[in-house]
Design an enzyme around this catalytic site. Structure first.
Site, mmCIF file in Angstrom:
data_model
loop_
_atom_site.group_PDB
_atom_site.id
_atom_site.type_symbol
_atom_site.label_atom_id
_atom_site.label_comp_id
_atom_site.label_asym_id
_atom_site.label_seq_id
_atom_site.Cartn_x
_atom_site.Cartn_y
_atom_site.Cartn_z
ATOM 1 C CE LYS A 16 -2.328 53.316 53.295
ATOM 2 N NZ LYS A 16 -3.795 53.302 52.922
ATOM 3 C CD GLU A 40 -2.293 57.422 52.838
ATOM 4 O OE1 GLU A 40 -2.336 56.331 53.359
ATOM 5 O OE2 GLU A 40 -2.713 57.899 52.642
ATOM 6 C CE LYS A 51 -3.632 56.912 49.656
ATOM 7 N NZ LYS A 51 -3.627 55.773 48.703
HETATM 8 P P1 13P Z 1 -9.093 57.476 50.850
HETATM 9 O O1 13P Z 1 -9.027 57.324 49.617
HETATM 10 O O2 13P Z 1 -10.491 56.714 50.850
HETATM 11 O O3 13P Z 1 -9.019 58.543 51.441
HETATM 12 O O4 13P Z 1 -7.996 56.034 50.570
HETATM 13 C C1 13P Z 1 -6.607 56.123 50.613
HETATM 14 C C2 13P Z 1 -6.205 55.551 51.975
HETATM 15 O O5 13P Z 1 -5.481 54.999 51.431
HETATM 16 C C3 13P Z 1 -6.133 56.019 52.955
HETATM 17 O O6 13P Z 1 -5.114 55.133 53.604
#
Ligand code: 13P
Length: 343
Positions: free
Chosen positions: A136, A177, A219
């Site tokens: 990620k 993400e 994401k």
């Molecule tokens: P949250 O769901 O708390 O936003 O965290 C997800 C995440 O991986 C943030 O990088």
């Protein structure tokens, strides 16, 4: 690893309404969350906290992947099993956060770019040898007056695409993400506009860097009004705007979209996901979750740093994951909250 194997891994993580537990807070972030409940933060308490989630009986019904952090991937359970092996034994795919965090973007006051590309190829190979099968990288984009700038959006999109290409080369599925933050007083329309622009830039960059869309997961944030906006959109409005934005900017070759929760209340995050899966419209991708806070908050509160509370914390986590999984399948009903709570 072949492109087909990456695609198989990506699909397995979200099969049958499963989602991802984001348990990749840095020691610093987790220390802040624990401190807010006056729980001491040490490598050992952080391990105990994570182990509560990973050993929740039956959780692999709803959780197909867990994102670990560097500290956690090196830790062992109370019975001596590496945590990463413990997950794999339960049929949960282990993943790893590999970005080094968002730092101020030079020349763009108030904006940030995520760092960590230097040496990333070697770090990915090492994590793969330790058992990670996906990774990620989080980019953060803020909304403000005149923000985000094109410079910030493009710098973050480029870094995400370089990261994703390196992951696939090293046999790991990249979770891409790009988070448009819900901080601020912006309207849902502005969130839609910025989220669309960011997603477009990200997919342009992924195309340019030859990333296989079938072998990745996206994401994103949901399209939501800023938390200080006077008019908060309804659950249906959020669902409709989110789906509309995704359908405009995310190619159907992407197997799944796993939303972040971004600071939303945990029940609201479930309701939004449920509505996204229930409203009409084309849905060529699976629409599931990769929540951090929304999956952990209730369990953290119940656990309160005490080993005798682990079963109660696990019960809370199981309940939330069950509701989120039902939402991913389009079967969530608000009554499930009290049904499961009394179980
Ligand atoms: P949250 O769901 O708390 O936003 O965290 C997800 C995440 O991986 C943030 O990088």
């Amino acid at each position: 690893m072949t492109t087909t194997a990456l695609a198989d891994t990506a699909r397995a993580i979200v099969a049958g309404g499963k989602g991802v537990l984001a348990a990749d807070e840095t020691p610093r972030t987790l220390t802040q969350r624990l401190a807010a409940r006056t729980i001491e933060s040490t490598a050992e308490t952080r391990r105990a906290y994570r182990e509560m989630f990973f050993t929740t009986p039956g959780i692999s019904e709803f959780i197909g992947g867990v994102i670990l952090q560097d500290e956690t991937i090196h830790q062992r359970s109370s019975t001596g099993t590496p945590l990463v092996d413990l997950l794999a034994q339960e049929g949960i795919t282990p993943g790893i956060k590999v970005d080094n965090g968002a730092r101020p973007l030079a020349g763009s006051p108030g904006e940030r770019v995520t760092e960590g590309l230097d040496g990333l190829r070697d770090r990915l190979a090492a994590y793969r040898d330790m058992g990670a099968r996906f990774a990620k990288w989080r980019a953060v984009i803020g909304i403000g007056e005149g923000l985000p700038t094109a410079g910030c959006v493009n710098a973050n999109a480029h870094a995400l695409a370089r990261y994703a290409a390196l992951c696939q080369e090293e046999g790991l599925v990249p979770i891409v993400e790009p988070e448009v933050l819900m901080d601020g007083a912006h309207t849902i329309d502005r969130s839609e506009q910025v989220t669309g622009r960011v997603l477009q830039a990200v997919f342009d960059a992924l195309f340019e860097q030859n990333v296989s869309l079938e072998g990745m997961l996206l994401k994103p944030n949901m399209v939501i009004a800023g938390q200080d906006c006077e008019r908060q959109a309804s659950v249906e409005e959020v669902a409709t705007a989110t789906l509309r934005t995704l359908s405009r900017h995310v190619p159907p070759a992407v197997p799944a979209i796993v939303f972040l929760s971004g600071g939303q209340d945990h029940v609201l995050a479930t309701k939004h996901l449920g509505a996204i899966n229930q409203v009409g419209g084309p849905k060529p991708w699976k629409l599931s979750y990769s929540y951090g806070r929304a999956l952990q908050d209730e369990a953290l509160e119940v656990w309160d740093g005490r080993s005798e509370n682990v079963p109660a914390g696990q019960h809370a986590f199981y309940h939330r994951a069950k509701c989120d999984s039902a939402a991913a399948l389009g079967r969530y009903r608000t009554e499930m909250e009290s049904e499961a709570a009394s179980a």
